[in-house]
Design an enzyme around this catalytic site. Sequence first.
Site, PDB file in Angstrom:
ATOM      1  N   SER A  79       0.834  -1.209   0.009  1.00 20.80           N
ATOM      2  CA  SER A  79       0.067   0.039   0.049  1.00 20.80           C
ATOM      3  C   SER A  79       0.940   1.367  -0.080  1.00 20.80           C
ATOM      4  CB  SER A  79      -0.915  -0.014   1.044  1.00 20.80           C
ATOM      5  OG  SER A  79      -1.987   0.882   1.133  1.00 20.80           O
ATOM      6  N   ASP A  91      -5.397  -3.617  -2.095  1.00 25.17           N
ATOM      7  CA  ASP A  91      -4.536  -3.831  -1.224  1.00 25.17           C
ATOM      8  C   ASP A  91      -4.128  -5.058  -0.566  1.00 25.17           C
ATOM      9  OD1 ASP A  91      -3.313  -2.483   1.215  1.00 25.17           O
ATOM     10  OD2 ASP A  91      -3.918  -0.738   0.872  1.00 25.17           O
TER      11      ASP A  91
END
Length: 260
Positions: free
Chosen positions: A42, A154
């Site tokens: 991320s 993610d």
Amino acid sequence: MENRKTVGLSLGAGASRGFAHIGVLKTFIKHGIPIDIITGTSMGALVAGLYAAGNDIGYIEDLANNISMSKIMDFSIKDGGFLKGKRAEELLRAITGNKSIEQLKIPFSCAAISLSTGKVRHFDRGGLCEAIRASISMPGIFAPYRIGDDLYIDGGPVARLPFKKTREMGAEVLIGVDVAWRGQTSKTSDNPNPISVLQSAINFAAWEITQLEEQEADVMITPDVYDINPFSPKECEKCIRIGEETAEKAVDRIKELIRG
């Protein structure tokens, strides 16, 4: 440092709190701590990717301090997230120079989750922009990102810090930087909204996994940035400063481990 061990740095998920990663890198550079391998998830993937591409840390810091949220806002109600992510992808492509991972100056990998299998994929080849865009696809925020025949989100819920991959890439000294929830009292209940509740649920689950996996790390750096709004870049400078200060405390230990 001659005859030293190979250093691997793994930067964790955490949205805007991940600006603290920039502070950690600044401290490493200041003290001459080498980074031979860098991985992330991320926001950690974004910072790691920009650094691996050879960007000066000052440039990365300026970029973080001057980012305009309007540049990535492209609202959607049908693509699996509030933001389509097309504008974010365009910005990523520009700031990464549209490089491939194979072209990077430092071996790099980032983590995302396949929506079809639920398994983590570690991107260590192919387009850098595409890999980062997959890794930053926060559930509920960014639409999942398609690469080939699969959609990715993610990697944070399952691989908040990709320790095992970093070790597999050759890290003898493995350093993790975690900026996400680590068991602090949550403030979500003070003024809950759908996104904050979703993110809290993800954080709680991810922390259970992270506690087990971070035993793989030789050094953990944990900037205390939990009180900072993860969806606002306004406190970027504060995050960077906290990252620097926290990393300073680990410098002597890291140098000792590198010398072995």
